[in-house]
Each structure stands twice: as structure tokens, then as C-alpha cells.
Scaffold this motif. Structure first.
Motif, mmCIF file in Angstrom:
data_model
loop_
_atom_site.group_PDB
_atom_site.id
_atom_site.type_symbol
_atom_site.label_atom_id
_atom_site.label_comp_id
_atom_site.label_asym_id
_atom_site.label_seq_id
_atom_site.Cartn_x
_atom_site.Cartn_y
_atom_site.Cartn_z
ATOM 1 N N LEU A 136 0.816 -1.157 -0.122
ATOM 2 C CA LEU A 136 -0.024 0.044 -0.079
ATOM 3 C C LEU A 136 0.900 1.321 -0.037
ATOM 4 O O LEU A 136 0.557 2.506 -0.738
ATOM 5 N N LEU A 137 1.842 1.298 0.869
ATOM 6 C CA LEU A 137 2.941 2.303 0.830
ATOM 7 C C LEU A 137 3.419 2.546 -0.502
ATOM 8 O O LEU A 137 3.630 3.718 -0.871
ATOM 9 N N ILE A 138 3.838 1.516 -1.138
ATOM 10 C CA ILE A 138 4.550 1.657 -2.458
ATOM 11 C C ILE A 138 3.574 2.157 -3.477
ATOM 12 O O ILE A 138 3.611 2.975 -4.272
ATOM 13 N N SER A 139 2.274 1.610 -3.197
ATOM 14 C CA SER A 139 1.294 2.251 -4.500
ATOM 15 C C SER A 139 0.948 3.599 -4.334
ATOM 16 O O SER A 139 0.912 4.537 -5.244
ATOM 17 N N SER A 140 1.000 4.074 -2.962
ATOM 18 C CA SER A 140 0.530 5.490 -2.626
ATOM 19 C C SER A 140 1.592 6.330 -3.147
ATOM 20 O O SER A 140 1.422 7.354 -3.662
ATOM 21 N N GLY A 141 2.869 5.793 -3.088
ATOM 22 C CA GLY A 141 4.002 6.650 -3.383
ATOM 23 C C GLY A 141 4.131 6.910 -4.900
ATOM 24 O O GLY A 141 4.429 7.745 -5.432
ATOM 25 N N LEU A 142 3.819 5.634 -5.670
ATOM 26 C CA LEU A 142 3.746 5.724 -7.115
ATOM 27 C C LEU A 142 2.755 6.734 -7.580
ATOM 28 O O LEU A 142 2.722 7.390 -8.517
ATOM 29 N N MET A 143 1.566 6.751 -6.929
ATOM 30 C CA MET A 143 0.245 7.441 -7.270
ATOM 31 C C MET A 143 0.901 8.787 -6.993
ATOM 32 O O MET A 143 0.626 9.693 -7.802
ATOM 33 N N GLY A 144 1.647 8.903 -6.001
ATOM 34 C CA GLY A 144 1.986 10.461 -5.506
ATOM 35 C C GLY A 144 3.047 11.095 -6.724
ATOM 36 O O GLY A 144 3.311 12.247 -7.027
ATOM 37 N N GLN A 145 3.670 10.304 -7.594
ATOM 38 C CA GLN A 145 4.599 10.574 -8.402
ATOM 39 C C GLN A 145 3.784 10.698 -10.126
ATOM 40 O O GLN A 145 4.384 11.032 -10.929
ATOM 41 N N LYS A 146 2.461 10.593 -9.981
ATOM 42 C CA LYS A 146 1.830 10.671 -11.097
ATOM 43 C C LYS A 146 2.131 12.058 -12.019
ATOM 44 O O LYS A 146 1.758 13.138 -11.233
ATOM 45 N N LYS A 147 2.499 12.002 -13.148
ATOM 46 C CA LYS A 147 2.468 13.321 -13.875
ATOM 47 C C LYS A 147 1.274 14.094 -14.406
ATOM 48 O O LYS A 147 0.705 13.298 -14.849
ATOM 49 N N GLU A 148 1.182 15.304 -14.187
ATOM 50 C CA GLU A 148 -0.150 16.097 -14.483
ATOM 51 C C GLU A 148 0.001 17.048 -15.148
ATOM 52 O O GLU A 148 1.386 17.659 -15.211
ATOM 53 N N PHE A 149 -0.935 17.789 -15.709
ATOM 54 C CA PHE A 149 -0.800 19.182 -16.450
ATOM 55 C C PHE A 149 -0.570 20.163 -15.091
ATOM 56 O O PHE A 149 -1.159 19.998 -14.051
ATOM 57 N N LYS A 150 0.317 21.175 -15.312
ATOM 58 C CA LYS A 150 0.746 22.235 -14.384
ATOM 59 C C LYS A 150 0.288 23.555 -15.103
ATOM 60 O O LYS A 150 0.257 23.899 -16.347
ATOM 61 N N TYR A 151 -0.028 24.640 -14.173
ATOM 62 C CA TYR A 151 -0.261 25.959 -14.480
ATOM 63 C C TYR A 151 0.203 26.538 -13.360
ATOM 64 O O TYR A 151 0.005 26.627 -12.259
ATOM 65 N N SER A 152 0.825 27.723 -13.895
ATOM 66 C CA SER A 152 1.257 28.976 -13.065
ATOM 67 C C SER A 152 1.204 30.233 -13.641
ATOM 68 O O SER A 152 1.220 30.389 -14.788
ATOM 69 N N LYS A 153 0.918 31.367 -12.735
ATOM 70 C CA LYS A 153 0.732 32.708 -13.120
ATOM 71 C C LYS A 153 1.492 33.420 -12.347
ATOM 72 O O LYS A 153 1.616 33.535 -10.999
ATOM 73 N N LYS A 154 2.232 34.449 -12.837
ATOM 74 C CA LYS A 154 2.828 35.377 -11.962
ATOM 75 C C LYS A 154 2.834 36.742 -12.567
ATOM 76 O O LYS A 154 2.614 36.926 -13.919
#
Length: 374
Positions: free
Chosen positions: A11-29
Motif C-alpha cells: 500500500l505504501l509503495i502504491s501510494s508513493g507511485l500514485m504521488g509521482q503521477k505526472k499531471e498538467f501544471k499551470y502557474s501565473k505570476k
């Protein structure tokens, strides 16, 4: 290890992998101000690591970082490091152009029997709508997030009579970055009086990240004809067949192959696509042997102004202190044919009351296989 500990371990390994899932990112400055209003620098990143930067000043595409064959990310569009440079006269690096891209002869046209005189900004002809859209402060209207793409919506209200154009026009430009390493730009407009509209993006590309000029990059454009032009680069109203001439790009050719046979030692021609009006079609392919990068262009627009930076002369110093000289980059400005308002034989650019102007262009970046690099 007992069964409970084993389950907890997985479960710990799975949650760690899930946390590394790459997603779209947005930032504004905050990037600065224009006429006491805020100007922002926005950044969109896709799961592959490709990113683009945008600003609401001129609805400009500031940067485009894409991988090469070694997965090194480099910026492949020209531009500046700061807002102040964009606010000074420049070749419209990355800008949204309108109301009417390219040239209108003598800045004149007629609609429904009424003649209009455009502000030519001291030039002989109207060029790129007098620079209205490219220097306007666009409103950051929305951020769109979907599973396969992320986008930013810019809107701008162009008042009746601006630079001489008829109609109050509501304009919209939407930039999308997709999971397939595509930059898609959608253009929309509505008007309260019949008017002419032709919007484009004015990015300058160099697929090798400006390590070299563009001579060795290869291009193919699906167009048998260009608009015949006079010495002012304004269409005569006739089409010129390019097959088997130095302007023929129907088969992939290195940009340097015929460039010195052309006037001003460069391409500056409007290629008319071999397709139906409003048809969405892949019409341009560019490849770079140095980086392995490719660029495929799909659009609904009827033509493209292919320009090889012939007038760049080192006056402009861009991002990271790079001097922009002749042939350092090329433009692929998909648009309506230049001077269409004065040529009824060209596909119409007239936007009528109650209609919506809608066009798009997609710049898809990839990596060539070995056969494509030969």
C-alpha cells in the motif's frame, strides 16, 4: 514478514507511485504593467515536461520548450526575457495578429458599397491591422483543464473605428497545450457590423533551439500555388503556380536549397493550401536534422505566410542574450490570403453580423525517425 505487514508495504509503495503521477501544471505570476493594468506571465506544462509561456500582453506565445532526440528541452521560438522589450517596436515575436493579418493594399476596402480607409501607420499599405491586437492588453478570461489538455482563454474588445475598421468586435484566442506535445491556437470573433477578420499567430520558430540558423531544416508545404505579389509584397489578385520552380515546397526540401535564388535571399510568400475551405488538414511538415525535432502544422485556414526572417539584422537581442540575425528563424502564419477584401476571387474574409469567425492552427512537435532525417 506477516501478511498484514506485507499488505501495508505494498500500500505504501502504491501510494508513493500514485504521488509521482505526472499531471498538467499551470502557474501565473505578475510580469509588469501596461497602461497601469497588470500583465501576467503564464506557464503551462504537460505530463511529458513540455511547457509554453504566455502573456496577456498581445496574447503572445513567449516560449515553447520541447524535447530533442536526446530528451533535452530547449526553447524553439524567438522572444524576449521581459515585458519592456515586447512593449517596444519589434517584429511581433509570438504575437496574436489582427484584426487583419498581413497586407491590405493602400489600407482600403469597401463593404456593401461603403468605402473604408484604414490607418496605415505611415506606411503605404495596412500591415497586420496596424499592430492593434499584438499590442493590446487582453483579458485573462479562463483556464481550462481537461484530461488530455490544458488551456488559457484570452478575450479582447475592439471598438468600432479602431485603425479604421468597421464594427465593434469581440475577439477570443485560446491556447491549448495537449498531452501529445501540441500547441493548438483557436481564434474566434463576432461583430455588430459587417467587417473583415483574419487572425494569426506570429511566432518565429527554430527547431534546433537557435544553435544554428534554419538553413538545414527541411520543410514541406501542401500548396501548389502562392499569391502572386508586387514589389510591396501585396497580392495582385492572381495565383502563381510554384511546381518545379525555386518556390516549390510540395516535396520536402532543405530551406537553404533555393533560398539564395529568391528576391532578398529569402522566402516571404503566401502559400495557398491544397484543401477545401474550412477543412482541417495537416498541411506543413518541418524537420531538423541537428536536434531530430519535427513540427507538423494542421489548420482550418486557407493559406500560410512562410517567412524566413530575411529582415532580421541583429538589432534585436532576445532571450538569454541571443542576437537575432538573418535566417535565424522562420514564421508559419496561417491566415486568410493577404488583401482578400479587395479580391472577390479569394476565399472570403468577411464576417457578417450574426456569424462567428472560427479558425484554428495546431503546431505538433515530435521526434523524427531515422528515415525522416535522411
Amino acid at each position: 514478514m506477516n501478511i498484514k505487514k506485507l499488505i501495508l508495504f505494498f500500500l505504501l509503495i502504491s501510494s508513493g507511485l500514485m504521488g509521482q503521477k505526472k499531471e498538467f501544471k499551470y502557474s501565473k505570476k505578475l510580469w509588469g504593467k501596461s497602461e497601469h493594468q497588470k500583465v501576467f506571465l503564464l506557464k503551462l506544462t504537460n505530463p511529458n515536461g513540455m511547457s509554453i509561456e504566455l502573456t496577456n500582453y498581445g496574447a503572445i506565445l513567449v516560449s515553447t520548450f520541447v524535447p530533442d532526440k536526446e530528451n533535452n528541452f530547449e526553447d524553439v521560438v524567438l522572444g524576449f526575457d521581459n515585458l519592456a522589450q515586447y512593449q517596444k517596436p519589434n517584429p511581433l515575436f509570438g504575437a496574436t495578429v489582427g484584426r487583419y493579418a498581413n497586407r491590405i493594399r493602400n489600407g482600403q476596402f469597401s463593404i456593401n458599397g461603403k468605402s473604408y480607409q484604414l490607418d496605415t501607420k505611415g506606411e503605404k499599405h495596412s500591415i497586420h491591422g496596424g499592430g492593434e491586437f499584438s499590442s493590446a492588453l487582453w483579458h485573462l478570461d479562463d483556464v481550462i483543464k481537461r484530461d488530455h489538455e490544458i488551456g488559457v482563454v484570452f478575450t479582447y474588445y475592439s471598438k468600432e473605428g479602431t485603425h479604421g475598421f468597421p464594427g465593434n468586435v469581440n475577439n477570443k484566442v485560446i491556447y491549448y497545450l495537449t498531452k501529445n506535445n501540441e500547441v493548438r491556437i483557436e481564434f474566434e470573433a463576432t461583430t455588430d457590423k459587417d467587417t473583415h477578420i483574419s487572425m494569426t499567430n506570429h511566432s518565429y520558430f527554430n527547431l534546433n533551439g537557435l544553435k544554428q540558423n534554419i538553413f538545414n531544416q527541411k520543410i514541406r508545404i501542401d500548396a501548389d500555388y502562392i499569391t502572386e505579389i508586387d514589389q510591396d509584397i501585396v497580392p495582385t489578385g492572381q495565383l502563381e503556380r510554384v511546381i518545379n520552380t525555386e518556390k516549390d515546397l510540395t516535396k520536402e526540401v532543405a530551406i537553404k536549397e533555393h533560398i539564395f535564388e529568391l528576391n532578398n535571399y529569402g522566402y516571404h510568400f503566401c502559400y495557398v493550401f491544397n484543401k477545401k475551405e474550412k477543412e482541417a488538414k495537416e498541411v506543413i511538415f518541418v524537420s531538423d536534422p541537428l536536434s531530430g525535432r519535427t513540427l507538423t502544422v494542421e489548420t482550418t485556414q486557407p493559406s500560410v505566410q512562410f517567412y524566413t526572417g530575411n529582415a532580421l539584422d541583429g538589432r534585436f537581442v532576445g532571450k538569454e542574450g541571443i542576437t537575432y540575425g538573418k535566417h535565424i528563424a522562420f514564421c508559419l502564419e496561417t491566415q486568410h490570403l493577404p488583401d482578400t477584401p479587395n479580391h472577390p476571387n479569394f476565399p472570403s474574409s468577411l464576417l457578417k453580423v450574426g456569424e462567428t469567425y472560427k479558425e484554428y492552427v495546431t503546431y505538433k512537435f515530435g521526434i523524427a525517425n531515422s528515415s525522416e532525417m535522411k
